[in-house]
Structure formats: C-alpha cells, structure tokens
Design a protein around this motif. Sequence first.
Motif, PDB file in Angstrom:
ATOM      1  N   ILE A 169       0.844  -1.190   0.000  1.00 31.05           N
ATOM      2  CA  ILE A 169       0.000   0.000   0.000  1.00 31.05           C
ATOM      3  C   ILE A 169       0.879   1.240   0.000  1.00 31.05           C
ATOM      4  O   ILE A 169       2.001   1.220   0.524  1.00 31.05           O
ATOM      5  CB  ILE A 169      -0.942   0.006   1.230  1.00 31.05           C
ATOM      6  N   LYS A 227      -3.830   7.528  -2.645  1.00 30.28           N
ATOM      7  CA  LYS A 227      -4.956   6.639  -2.935  1.00 30.28           C
ATOM      8  C   LYS A 227      -5.518   6.941  -4.319  1.00 30.28           C
ATOM      9  O   LYS A 227      -6.061   8.030  -4.548  1.00 30.28           O
ATOM     10  CB  LYS A 227      -6.038   6.808  -1.865  1.00 30.28           C
ATOM     11  N   ARG A 253     -10.119   5.214  -8.025  1.00 32.35           N
ATOM     12  CA  ARG A 253     -11.090   4.122  -7.983  1.00 32.35           C
ATOM     13  C   ARG A 253     -10.897   3.221  -6.768  1.00 32.35           C
ATOM     14  O   ARG A 253     -11.539   2.179  -6.653  1.00 32.35           O
ATOM     15  CB  ARG A 253     -10.975   3.272  -9.252  1.00 32.35           C
ATOM     16  N   THR A 254     -10.038   3.622  -5.866  1.00 33.19           N
ATOM     17  CA  THR A 254      -9.736   2.782  -4.702  1.00 33.19           C
ATOM     18  C   THR A 254     -10.672   3.113  -3.544  1.00 33.19           C
ATOM     19  O   THR A 254     -10.886   4.288  -3.218  1.00 33.19           O
ATOM     20  CB  THR A 254      -8.278   2.979  -4.254  1.00 33.19           C
ATOM     21  N   ARG A 295     -10.791   2.297   0.353  1.00 31.70           N
ATOM     22  CA  ARG A 295      -9.805   1.817   1.331  1.00 31.70           C
ATOM     23  C   ARG A 295     -10.435   1.653   2.712  1.00 31.70           C
ATOM     24  O   ARG A 295     -11.003   2.593   3.268  1.00 31.70           O
ATOM     25  CB  ARG A 295      -8.640   2.800   1.387  1.00 31.70           C
ATOM     26  N   GLN A 297     -12.312  -8.089   2.409  1.00 33.83           N
ATOM     27  CA  GLN A 297     -11.761  -7.632   1.128  1.00 33.83           C
ATOM     28  C   GLN A 297     -12.228  -8.518  -0.024  1.00 33.83           C
ATOM     29  O   GLN A 297     -12.672  -8.020  -1.074  1.00 33.83           O
ATOM     30  CB  GLN A 297     -10.235  -7.632   1.205  1.00 33.83           C
ATOM     31  N   ARG A 324     -14.754  -7.289  -3.006  1.00 32.81           N
ATOM     32  CA  ARG A 324     -14.243  -7.317  -4.381  1.00 32.81           C
ATOM     33  C   ARG A 324     -15.165  -8.116  -5.295  1.00 32.81           C
ATOM     34  O   ARG A 324     -15.366  -7.750  -6.466  1.00 32.81           O
ATOM     35  CB  ARG A 324     -12.833  -7.903  -4.401  1.00 32.81           C
ATOM     36  N   ARG A 354     -14.491  -1.649  -8.676  1.00 36.76           N
ATOM     37  CA  ARG A 354     -13.731  -0.825  -7.728  1.00 36.76           C
ATOM     38  C   ARG A 354     -12.521  -1.592  -7.211  1.00 36.76           C
ATOM     39  O   ARG A 354     -12.536  -2.824  -7.116  1.00 36.76           O
ATOM     40  CB  ARG A 354     -14.613  -0.417  -6.535  1.00 36.76           C
ATOM     41  N   ASP A 355     -11.497  -0.855  -6.877  1.00 36.91           N
ATOM     42  CA  ASP A 355     -10.304  -1.453  -6.278  1.00 36.91           C
ATOM     43  C   ASP A 355     -10.478  -1.404  -4.760  1.00 36.91           C
ATOM     44  O   ASP A 355     -10.253  -0.362  -4.131  1.00 36.91           O
ATOM     45  CB  ASP A 355      -9.055  -0.689  -6.715  1.00 36.91           C
ATOM     46  N   ILE A 356     -10.896  -2.517  -4.190  1.00 36.85           N
ATOM     47  CA  ILE A 356     -11.160  -2.583  -2.749  1.00 36.85           C
ATOM     48  C   ILE A 356      -9.881  -2.984  -2.019  1.00 36.85           C
ATOM     49  O   ILE A 356      -9.291  -4.027  -2.302  1.00 36.85           O
ATOM     50  CB  ILE A 356     -12.275  -3.594  -2.424  1.00 36.85           C
ATOM     51  N   GLU A 357      -9.446  -2.149  -1.098  1.00 35.48           N
ATOM     52  CA  GLU A 357      -8.283  -2.450  -0.257  1.00 35.48           C
ATOM     53  C   GLU A 357      -8.730  -2.553   1.197  1.00 35.48           C
ATOM     54  O   GLU A 357      -9.421  -1.661   1.692  1.00 35.48           O
ATOM     55  CB  GLU A 357      -7.229  -1.345  -0.343  1.00 35.48           C
TER      56      GLU A 357
END
Length: 412
Positions: free
Chosen positions: A109, A113, A116-117, A119, A144, A148, A154-157
């Motif tokens: 990480i 950010k 599209r993330t 967090r 997570q 996802r 979306r970019d899920i973190e």
Amino acid sequence: MRLHFGSAMREPAPPAPQTTGWRHEVKSISAAPYKIRLMRRMLPAAIAIALFLLALFFALTVAEWKAEADFARSIYAEVRRRPPHPFLQVLPAGQVGHVNEEGFRGDAITPAKPGRTFRIFTLGGSTTLGVNSAYEETYPFLVQQMLRARHPGRDIEVQNAAAAWYTTAHNVVAYDLRVRRFHPDVVIFFEAINDLTRSFSPSWFARGSFKHDYSHYLGPYARLSGPDVEFPSPPASWLDQWLIWRLVKRRLAHEPSPFNQRDPDNVARLAASMTAVDDAEFRSVESFREFYDSLIRGVRSDGATFIAASQPFLYSASLPEPERRSLYFAPIFCAENGRYPSMNAMIRGMTLFNETARSVADAEHVPFIDFAGTVPRTAQFFSDDVHLRPAGNRLVAERAVDLIEQMHLIND
C-alpha cells in the motif's frame, strides 16, 4: 591398771605421698600428642570439605550467571523477533505473516490513494490481527474478498492495522501515527478484552497499582524488568534469591509459569494457586470509554466512516469442560494479589465493556455491529477466550460486509 607405753611412744606414720597432681600431669603430657595426631588426621578432611564447599559455591555462582545470561539472551531474541515501537510497544511484524512494508497485515500500500480505490482499515487487538489464523483466514482479508466479488469495478483495499496486546489507547495512537496518512474511507474497530485486562496488575505483567492511562501494565515487555517476573509466587526464603534455585524448584515441583498459556495443565496449576472471585472490579472501563470516544472522534474528523462493534467471547456458564480448558486470560492476564476473575466475572466484564462500546457509538451516532451476538460460543468458532477460528472470522466478515452494503458506502 596397765599402761601401754609401747603404743604411746610409737612414732606417727609419715603422710602418704600426694600422687594426684603427678598422675594428672603425666596424663596431660600423654594426651597432647594424641590431640595433635587427631588434628593432623582431621586437617586434610577439613581442607577437602572446605575446598568442596568453595567449588560448590563457585559452580552455583557460574550456574547463576549462566541462568541470568540465558534469560537475557531470551529477551534479546524476543526483542529481535518483535522489535518494539517507541509509542506502541509492539507491531505486527514478528507476530504474524503477510505484513507489508508499512507494517500492516495486507498487500502493499502507498499513502496516495488512486481515484477508484475504496480503502478500509481494521483496528483492534490480536483477534482482529488473527494471531492464530493464516492471512487468508482473517476477517479483514475475507471482507476484502467479499467486497471485491460484489464490486468488481472498484479497487477494494482492506488493511489490517491491528496488533496483539493493543487496547483502545494503543489504537488511538496507532491511528494518529500510522493509519491517518493513508486516508481510509472506512475504519472498523472492536476491542474489549485487552482493556478489561488493564483493570488488574499481575506481578508478571505489571508494576504498581492500576493507572488510568494503563502505564502500570507493561505487557509484552514486562520481562525486561528482570527474571523475577518468571515466577508467580514471591521469594519464600533466602534461597529464592538465587535464580538457579528457583528454576530447579520449578522443575522439581512442577510450578506453573505465567508465560505458558498454551499448556492447559500449566494454566490449571496457575489457577489452582489462586482464588477465582465473582466480585472482580473492572477499574479500566472509564478509561476504555474515554479512549474509545477519542478514537471515534479522530477518525470522523478525517471524514472517514467509523464502524464500531462488540468483541465476541467464549465465556459461558454452561461451557463444557474441553472448552473451559482452552481459557487462560483470567488467571494469566487478570490476576492480582492471589485472585483472578471467575467465569461469571469474565462474562460480566466482557458484557460491560461491549455495552460501553455500544453506548459510546450511540452517543457519537456511529453504526454498531453486535459481533458478540453473531458468533456462537463454541469451540467450532473459538480457539480460546476470544481468538476466532476460520468459521468465526467468516461470520464476523459477513456481518461487516452486510452493514457496508446496507449503508451504500461503495459507489460503483
């Protein structure tokens, strides 16, 4: 009348010679060589005994030095394995696997950010960190994966910023120093048991009486104060001042160790040396309330959504014996002056702290999830007092994901 002139004129007999002193002198003269001979015979034995005692003392002294050196080396190894943080005591590195460069349990990480993330950060103690679980079995990882799957665009973190031993006070500091700069959209937090333990002052983990800021409870680094913390009972005699003697006595008498919570028999012996009480006082609950409120305010001031939750626990009055043998928090982390909280006291304590968390969340108008009511209190879901098995982590993750979806926090 006859006169006995012969008897009257007889000379008196000379006095008998005095021989007592002469005989004593002869006896003394004859005894002197005997004593000398006896002393000469005993002298080598006395010297041998003295040398033996001297050698024994030297050997014991060397053994004492070695025992102290071994203890010091174990401290060095522990510090290398879990490098201390100047403000947080410990970090996940050395506790679990899959820890990234920033010290979180998760994928790589950066503070920046991308657009599209989405967090998410999870805060908490060892239950959230997943000290008994592989990375892929922890509830943050499962959150997570589930999100996802539901939001492929979306970019899920999800970053796990929890650590073993952390109280709400630790998490206030951890958020300010380590998490805030990563600009989380959501922070999920639950913690109760570690704050509950700070109500007490076990001699092997704490110094002095309870303090509002938890500074009495040294926790993982209490062993830095010396090897005396290894022994639950205070020295009973001058012999107990010797570390080597206490180690031998512990081995011969099978004395329990407060640093071996994974051995149920050891925990049982430790508990048997104390008294379980129902009237345990949970002095840290007001500190818990204050720190919890500070954490919520800090997260919300950055524009992130805070999700609070209760902590699941295994304590139950009807808990079967096999599950009871897996418990260890009360006699190890909550002991004080030969007493520790009973099962009923631990149920009351965890309920008190979870209800306090709910009341703080309600006062701050943040969502609250009842994880404690979600996870059944059986060995299928718990490995000990509060640590979850994969099945328990999955239930927690599902509840967290359901709430995030209900709140429509992620826009595709």
